[in-house]
Scaffold this motif. Structure first.
Motif, PDB file in Angstrom:
ATOM      1  N   VAL A  83       0.821  -1.200   0.000  1.00  0.00           N
ATOM      2  CA  VAL A  83       0.000   0.000   0.000  1.00  0.00           C
ATOM      3  C   VAL A  83       0.861   1.259   0.000  1.00  0.00           C
ATOM      4  N   ASP A  84       1.942   1.272   0.774  1.00  0.00           N
ATOM      5  CA  ASP A  84       2.797   2.458   0.831  1.00  0.00           C
ATOM      6  C   ASP A  84       3.445   2.751  -0.516  1.00  0.00           C
ATOM      7  N   SER A  85       3.948   1.717  -1.185  1.00  0.00           N
ATOM      8  CA  SER A  85       4.603   1.938  -2.475  1.00  0.00           C
ATOM      9  C   SER A  85       3.592   2.419  -3.522  1.00  0.00           C
ATOM     10  N   THR A  86       2.417   1.805  -3.524  1.00  0.00           N
ATOM     11  CA  THR A  86       1.396   2.191  -4.501  1.00  0.00           C
ATOM     12  C   THR A  86       0.897   3.607  -4.245  1.00  0.00           C
ATOM     13  N   THR A  87       0.636   3.932  -2.985  1.00  0.00           N
ATOM     14  CA  THR A  87       0.165   5.268  -2.630  1.00  0.00           C
ATOM     15  C   THR A  87       1.179   6.332  -3.020  1.00  0.00           C
ATOM     16  N   THR A  88       2.457   6.076  -2.712  1.00  0.00           N
ATOM     17  CA  THR A  88       3.506   7.050  -3.024  1.00  0.00           C
ATOM     18  C   THR A  88       3.593   7.295  -4.527  1.00  0.00           C
ATOM     19  N   LEU A  89       3.574   6.230  -5.303  1.00  0.00           N
ATOM     20  CA  LEU A  89       3.654   6.380  -6.751  1.00  0.00           C
ATOM     21  C   LEU A  89       2.418   7.084  -7.313  1.00  0.00           C
ATOM     22  N   ALA A  90       1.233   6.653  -6.898  1.00  0.00           N
ATOM     23  CA  ALA A  90       0.002   7.210  -7.453  1.00  0.00           C
ATOM     24  C   ALA A  90      -0.140   8.694  -7.129  1.00  0.00           C
ATOM     25  N   ILE A  91       0.172   9.081  -5.900  1.00  0.00           N
ATOM     26  CA  ILE A  91       0.047  10.488  -5.510  1.00  0.00           C
ATOM     27  C   ILE A  91       1.104  11.335  -6.212  1.00  0.00           C
ATOM     28  N   THR A  92       2.316  10.802  -6.325  1.00  0.00           N
ATOM     29  CA  THR A  92       3.377  11.546  -7.007  1.00  0.00           C
ATOM     30  C   THR A  92       3.028  11.766  -8.471  1.00  0.00           C
ATOM     31  N   ILE A  93       2.536  10.721  -9.126  1.00  0.00           N
ATOM     32  CA  ILE A  93       2.135  10.840 -10.534  1.00  0.00           C
ATOM     33  C   ILE A  93       1.005  11.861 -10.689  1.00  0.00           C
ATOM     34  N   ALA A  94       0.016  11.777  -9.825  1.00  0.00           N
ATOM     35  CA  ALA A  94      -1.135  12.680  -9.916  1.00  0.00           C
ATOM     36  C   ALA A  94      -0.739  14.126  -9.678  1.00  0.00           C
ATOM     37  N   GLY A  95       0.305  14.348  -8.891  1.00  0.00           N
ATOM     38  CA  GLY A  95       0.727  15.706  -8.569  1.00  0.00           C
ATOM     39  C   GLY A  95       1.522  16.400  -9.655  1.00  0.00           C
ATOM     40  N   LEU A  96       1.896  15.679 -10.692  1.00  0.00           N
ATOM     41  CA  LEU A  96       2.645  16.276 -11.800  1.00  0.00           C
ATOM     42  C   LEU A  96       1.719  17.061 -12.717  1.00  0.00           C
ATOM     43  N   PRO A  97       2.251  18.064 -13.418  1.00  0.00           N
ATOM     44  CA  PRO A  97       1.452  18.705 -14.470  1.00  0.00           C
ATOM     45  C   PRO A  97       1.012  17.668 -15.494  1.00  0.00           C
ATOM     46  N   ALA A  98      -0.157  17.857 -16.064  1.00  0.00           N
ATOM     47  CA  ALA A  98      -0.736  16.849 -16.957  1.00  0.00           C
ATOM     48  C   ALA A  98       0.215  16.435 -18.064  1.00  0.00           C
ATOM     49  N   GLN A  99       0.962  17.389 -18.623  1.00  0.00           N
ATOM     50  CA  GLN A  99       1.839  17.068 -19.740  1.00  0.00           C
ATOM     51  C   GLN A  99       3.065  16.263 -19.319  1.00  0.00           C
ATOM     52  N   ASP A 100       3.346  16.215 -18.014  1.00  0.00           N
ATOM     53  CA  ASP A 100       4.533  15.510 -17.524  1.00  0.00           C
ATOM     54  C   ASP A 100       4.224  14.140 -16.929  1.00  0.00           C
ATOM     55  N   ARG A 101       2.958  13.816 -16.803  1.00  0.00           N
ATOM     56  CA  ARG A 101       2.595  12.547 -16.163  1.00  0.00           C
ATOM     57  C   ARG A 101       2.903  11.368 -17.079  1.00  0.00           C
ATOM     58  N   PRO A 102       3.366  10.246 -16.507  1.00  0.00           N
ATOM     59  CA  PRO A 102       3.425   9.009 -17.297  1.00  0.00           C
ATOM     60  C   PRO A 102       2.033   8.657 -17.816  1.00  0.00           C
ATOM     61  N   LYS A 103       1.979   8.044 -18.986  1.00  0.00           N
ATOM     62  CA  LYS A 103       0.687   7.687 -19.554  1.00  0.00           C
ATOM     63  C   LYS A 103       0.064   6.467 -18.880  1.00  0.00           C
ATOM     64  N   THR A 104       0.921   5.633 -18.291  1.00  0.00           N
ATOM     65  CA  THR A 104       0.448   4.337 -17.804  1.00  0.00           C
ATOM     66  C   THR A 104       1.074   4.005 -16.459  1.00  0.00           C
ATOM     67  N   LEU A 105       0.271   3.427 -15.580  1.00  0.00           N
ATOM     68  CA  LEU A 105       0.749   2.813 -14.346  1.00  0.00           C
ATOM     69  C   LEU A 105       0.315   1.354 -14.351  1.00  0.00           C
ATOM     70  N   LEU A 106       1.297   0.461 -14.419  1.00  0.00           N
ATOM     71  CA  LEU A 106       1.019  -0.968 -14.256  1.00  0.00           C
ATOM     72  C   LEU A 106       1.326  -1.314 -12.805  1.00  0.00           C
ATOM     73  N   ASN A 107       0.316  -1.619 -12.048  1.00  0.00           N
ATOM     74  CA  ASN A 107       0.493  -1.855 -10.612  1.00  0.00           C
ATOM     75  C   ASN A 107       0.115  -3.290 -10.261  1.00  0.00           C
ATOM     76  N   SER A 108       1.006  -3.967  -9.596  1.00  0.00           N
ATOM     77  CA  SER A 108       0.724  -5.357  -9.255  1.00  0.00           C
ATOM     78  C   SER A 108      -0.385  -5.450  -8.212  1.00  0.00           C
ATOM     79  N   SER A 109      -1.119  -6.517  -8.323  1.00  0.00           N
ATOM     80  CA  SER A 109      -2.091  -6.956  -7.336  1.00  0.00           C
ATOM     81  C   SER A 109      -1.970  -8.474  -7.336  1.00  0.00           C
ATOM     82  N   ALA A 110      -3.001  -9.177  -6.963  1.00  0.00           N
ATOM     83  CA  ALA A 110      -2.898 -10.631  -6.902  1.00  0.00           C
ATOM     84  C   ALA A 110      -4.271 -11.264  -7.044  1.00  0.00           C
ATOM     85  N   VAL A 111      -4.275 -12.526  -7.455  1.00  0.00           N
ATOM     86  CA  VAL A 111      -5.538 -13.257  -7.534  1.00  0.00           C
ATOM     87  C   VAL A 111      -6.110 -13.481  -6.144  1.00  0.00           C
TER      88      VAL A 111
END
Length: 295
Positions: A83-111
């Protein structure tokens, strides 16, 4: 990529590099090579410039669920490391200007999202099940929401059981099987969502390139098999007997809380991959196991 040094991460880095991608690895220690950048997800620390340079972010970070007996402390580590790694990445990505954001986040989960499904087959639209890992997956996937709300394509990789002789769920079974002191786990009727490592890596590369694929994607083989079927085929390929079933009680003594997951049934189907037209190299258990044992 976060989690680049793990069982799956090291192989995915090699695959992406072979495909011509430049991979920057996020590490918690001071960087040792030019392709590393330091972060501290437990303190929500990540330089936004690191992800601003990326076309995509891949997060495989998380403590291994089968690496140790589960006590309260390790359960918390399993949860927080994801949860900590995902939260840190997602919030950091969202905080970037729209033109600077990565287009894709592939985030692991599990069955583990689905819990114990028994003999009921499930695809990505099935609700979360019950139990510790289902609860972890629920908050783990929810942590990607800031990136999704910022119009970043988020793919939640619900990973099954990738097969390779050097790790995962296959490695610890090889020595007992070769010594002739192994067999099915418990009753052996539980379904296992196995997938060859080749197909797992191909599937990740596939969804990375397919901009029309988003949301949960089951990273599993073409069809699940029962533990009894898996054990029988593994014994056949190793030319060893599989005549010593491991009782559920013994698993509980050895594995503690993780025994519940080892004995649970996950009849998970690759609905999203099938609809997107993904083609398996190893669509059945014999070919997937042969690849795992010889690659």
């Amino acid at each position: 990529m976060a989690g680049a040094s793990g069982f799956l991460g090291t192989r995915l880095v090699a695959r992406f590099t072979a495909d011509g991608h430049q991979v920057t690895r996020l590490v918690r220690r001071p960087p040792r090579t030019p392709d590393e950048r330091q972060w501290n997800p437990s303190a929500a620390q990540l330089d936004p410039a690191v992800v601003a340079d990326a076309d995509a972010v891949v997060n495989l970070a998380g403590a291994g669920v089968g690496d140790r007996r589960w006590n309260d402390e390790y359960r918390q580590l399993i949860r927080s490391s994801r949860v900590d790694s995902t939260t840190t990445l997602a919030i950091t990505i969202a905080g970037l200007p729209a033109q600077d954001r990565p287009k894709t986040l592939l985030n692991s989960s599990a069955v583990g999202w689905y819990g114990d499904t028994g003999d009921r087959a499930v695809e990505e639209d099935a609700p979360a099940g019950e139990g510790f890992l289902s609860d972890v997956c629920r908050v783990w996937e929810a942590a990607t929401r800031p990136a999704e709300d910022a119009d970043v394509r988020v793919v939640r990789l619900r990973i099954g059981l990738p097969l390779h002789r050097d790790g995962g769920m296959l490695k610890p079974q090889l020595l007992p099987m070769r010594l002739g002191v192994s067999g099915k786990l418990g009753g052996g009727r539980q379904w296992w969502p196995c997938v060859s490592m080749v197909d797992f890596l191909n599937a990740v590369a596939f969804v990375l390139e397919r901009e029309d694929v988003a949301g949960p994607v089951n990273m599993v083989g073409a069809a699940p098999v029962t533990n009894a079927e898996f054990t029988k085929e593994l014994a056949r390929q190793l030319h060893r007997p599989a005549i010593m079933p491991i009782p559920a009680l013994a698993l509980k003594i050895v594995l503690g809380g993780f025994s519940v997951e080892a004995l649970s049934s996950s009849r998970v189907l690759p609905g999203a991959l099938a609809r997107a037209g993904f083609t398996y190299r190893h669509p059945d258990l014999p070919s997937a196991l042969h690849s795992a044992l010889t690659a």
